[in-house]
Design an enzyme around this catalytic site. Structure first.
Site, PDB file in Angstrom:
ATOM      1  N   TYR A 153       0.832  -1.207   0.000  1.00 21.69           N
ATOM      2  CA  TYR A 153       0.000   0.000   0.000  1.00 21.69           C
ATOM      3  C   TYR A 153       0.866   1.257   0.000  1.00 21.69           C
ATOM      4  O   TYR A 153       1.684   1.458   0.900  1.00 21.69           O
ATOM      5  CB  TYR A 153      -0.883  -0.044   1.252  1.00 21.69           C
ATOM      6  CG  TYR A 153      -1.747   1.149   1.527  1.00 21.69           C
ATOM      7  CD1 TYR A 153      -2.527   1.741   0.547  1.00 21.69           C
ATOM      8  CD2 TYR A 153      -1.826   1.660   2.834  1.00 21.69           C
ATOM      9  CE1 TYR A 153      -3.337   2.825   0.839  1.00 21.69           C
ATOM     10  CE2 TYR A 153      -2.646   2.745   3.128  1.00 21.69           C
ATOM     11  CZ  TYR A 153      -3.396   3.322   2.131  1.00 21.69           C
ATOM     12  OH  TYR A 153      -4.203   4.393   2.420  1.00 21.69           O
ATOM     13  N   ASP A 238      -2.067  -6.326   8.977  1.00 22.76           N
ATOM     14  CA  ASP A 238      -3.126  -5.430   8.535  1.00 22.76           C
ATOM     15  C   ASP A 238      -4.220  -6.291   7.897  1.00 22.76           C
ATOM     16  O   ASP A 238      -4.045  -6.820   6.801  1.00 22.76           O
ATOM     17  CB  ASP A 238      -2.562  -4.424   7.531  1.00 22.76           C
ATOM     18  CG  ASP A 238      -3.563  -3.362   7.124  1.00 22.76           C
ATOM     19  OD1 ASP A 238      -4.774  -3.652   7.153  1.00 22.76           O
ATOM     20  OD2 ASP A 238      -3.142  -2.251   6.762  1.00 22.76           O
ATOM     21  N   LYS A 277     -13.167  -0.660   4.932  1.00 18.36           N
ATOM     22  CA  LYS A 277     -13.280  -1.481   3.730  1.00 18.36           C
ATOM     23  C   LYS A 277     -14.393  -2.521   3.845  1.00 18.36           C
ATOM     24  O   LYS A 277     -15.212  -2.661   2.943  1.00 18.36           O
ATOM     25  CB  LYS A 277     -11.947  -2.187   3.454  1.00 18.36           C
ATOM     26  CG  LYS A 277     -10.732  -1.279   3.485  1.00 18.36           C
ATOM     27  CD  LYS A 277     -10.813  -0.130   2.492  1.00 18.36           C
ATOM     28  CE  LYS A 277      -9.567   0.735   2.551  1.00 18.36           C
ATOM     29  NZ  LYS A 277      -9.637   1.883   1.614  1.00 18.36           N
TER      30      LYS A 277
END
Length: 488
Positions: A153, A238, A277
């Site tokens: 990311y 994550d 998300k």
């Protein structure tokens, strides 16, 4: 003008004026191109379509229906106003007990009920951004480093490094091995850091992966846990896309893996989670740090006072996430809609002979546009990327911004738009790819270079005439003085 800017810089802190925010990348530049010329079906049909935003908007109707049916969950309705004073005055940075319990229960449901979470270990923060920074403040000193597998990311540079002083050391993964995280690659990155006298404090992974849209299998996770245990370093997982897994194989959390491992120091394991998300709530700023380390929980809770979730938000979500019937319906329908949208995008890419990396999770596809590059270089990747924004008017993110070691990969997001916008975007992809594949590569690049009117941050050029006004600024690119992309 430059002199005034220099003097202003001298009045600010090193952190505020540093370039460690990470916004000088095509990932953020694409956002700016969209901000300056956003697509609208009637008011601006030739504008840039936002396909660089990993946002989940596919199930808002289910959320809206629940809110209408549960007005007592808000302190701003006649049915819920009697709780206004209590919630408005709540200041305990442990968080509302009912919120932490509901979050723990939701996290368990997302992971198939195969693992239970302790509400007392939940630390709140302002979105995953704040949660990532919080865990780094707890685990590392300025100058320390974390290993991170590629591609990763782009905003990790901001989230993990900007204010903490952390370094990120890439662990290079290759498409020839399906971008798998291998033990040799980990050891090579770790040993090189040690040779350079860099103190490695941990490894951070994303599972499911952003940008690959894949999940880590149980054996790989066990290997990673063994690796960090042998070196007595931390593992930060994550897991913010955990509920976006829409097809087999099923998702495996690190929390499930360590239950099965006899020799595992749980003090080294930490999970980052949010509702941005999985539920599509980035604006609610719900970030979670879940640590198996008692000291991290204790010290992290003190730090969390700098980025708490609004008590009003906690109150509403506690009610929503405690509604087991709604949660089960939402998770099932979300997976179904994600799978449908993913299939639509995949079929179009297949139609135009564009390969994509096989994926079963996330809000995006990792597509391979190497065949459109004149030469397999990152310079040519940038040429192609500029054309896609400037001519095709699609904001997709080039692989180089994800620190991918191979040119030609692009991330394209598919869950942040309605069906009508999807059709327009896919039509542009069909037209562009069909047109370009009929031409020799040399002709393609020559035509592209004639029409380029796009600046790229790595060239450090800046055109003050295209400065964004404050109301047009993307929240993902808050520094207006950075180099911009100009989409004509």
């Amino acid at each position: 003008m430059a002199l005034l800017g220099s003097k202003s810089h001298q009045l600010l802190s090193k952190i505020a004026t540093s370039d460690k925010h990470g916004e000088n990348s095509p990932y953020f530049d694409g956002w700016k191109a969209y901000d300056m010329n956003p697509f609208h079906p009637s008011e601006n049909p030739h504008g840039v379509i936002q396909m660089g935003l990993a946002e989940n908007q596919l199930c808002f109707d289910l959320i809206e229906e629940w809110i209408k049916n549960n007005p007592q969950a808000s302190i701003c309705t006649p049915e819920g106003v009697h709780k206004f004073r209590d919630i408005a005055n709540f200041q305990d940075y442990h968080g509302l007990p009912e919120f932490r319990s509901a979050m723990a229960n939701f996290m368990s449901k997302v992971r198939g009920g195969r693992v239970k979470f302790d509400p007392s270990r939940i630390l709140m923060s302002g979105g995953a951004t704040g949660a990532n920074e919080l865990i780094i403040f707890c685990l590392a000193n300025p100058g320390d480093a974390f290993l991170v597998p590629t591609p990763f990311y782009p905003a990790f540079l901001r989230d993990l490094c900007w204010r903490t002083g952390l370094q990120l050391i890439p662990v290079h993964c290759e498409s020839s091995n399906n971008f798998k995280i291998t033990r040799p690659a980990l050891e090579a990155a770790y040993n090189k850091a040690k040779e350079n006298n860099i103190n490695v404090k941990g490894l951070i992974i994303t599972n499911p992966s952003n940008p690959l849209g894949t999940i880590l299998d149980k054996e790989t996770l066990k290997s990673l846990v063994s690796f960090i245990n042998e070196r007595n370093i931390h593992l930060v997982c994550d897991e913010i896309y955990a509920a976006t897994v829409f097809s087999s194989p099923s998702y495996v959390s690190v929390s499930e893996v360590i239950q099965e491992m006899e020799s595992c120091n749980r003090d080294l394991i930490h999970i980052i989670y949010s509702l941005s998300k999985d539920m599509g709530f980035p604006g609610l700023r719900v970030g979670i740090v879940y640590s198996f380390n008692d000291e991290v929980v204790s010290q992290g809770r003190r730090m969390s006072s700098f980025g708490l979730v609004s008590s009003q938000t906690q109150y509403m979500l506690a009610s929503m996430l405690s509604d087991d019937r709604f949660v089960e319906k939402f998770l099932a329908e979300s997976k179904r809609r994600l799978a449908k949208r993913h299939n639509i995008f995949s079929k179009v890419l297949e139609e135009v002979n564009i390969a994509r990396f096989p994926s079963n999770a996330g809000l995006f596809c990792w597509m391979n546009l190497k065949s459109l590059l004149k030469e397999q270089t990152f310079e040519n990747e940038m040429v192609l990327w500029r054309v896609i924004i400037n001519e095709v008017k699609l904001n997709v993110s080039p692989g180089s911004s994800f620190n991918c070691s191979e040119p030609g990969w692009f991330r394209v997001c598919f869950a942040n738009m309605d069906d009508e916008t999807v059709e327009v975007a896919l039509g542009r992809i069909r037209a562009f790819i069909g047109k370009e594949t009929k031409k020799p590569a040399a002709m393609q690049v020559k035509r592209w270079q004639r029409n380029l009117q796009l600046s790229f941050s790595s060239s450090r050029r800046f055109d003050e005439s295209v400065m964004l006004s404050p109301h047009m600024m993307s929240p993902h690119s808050p520094i207006p003085q950075s180099p911009l992309v100009k989409a004509t």
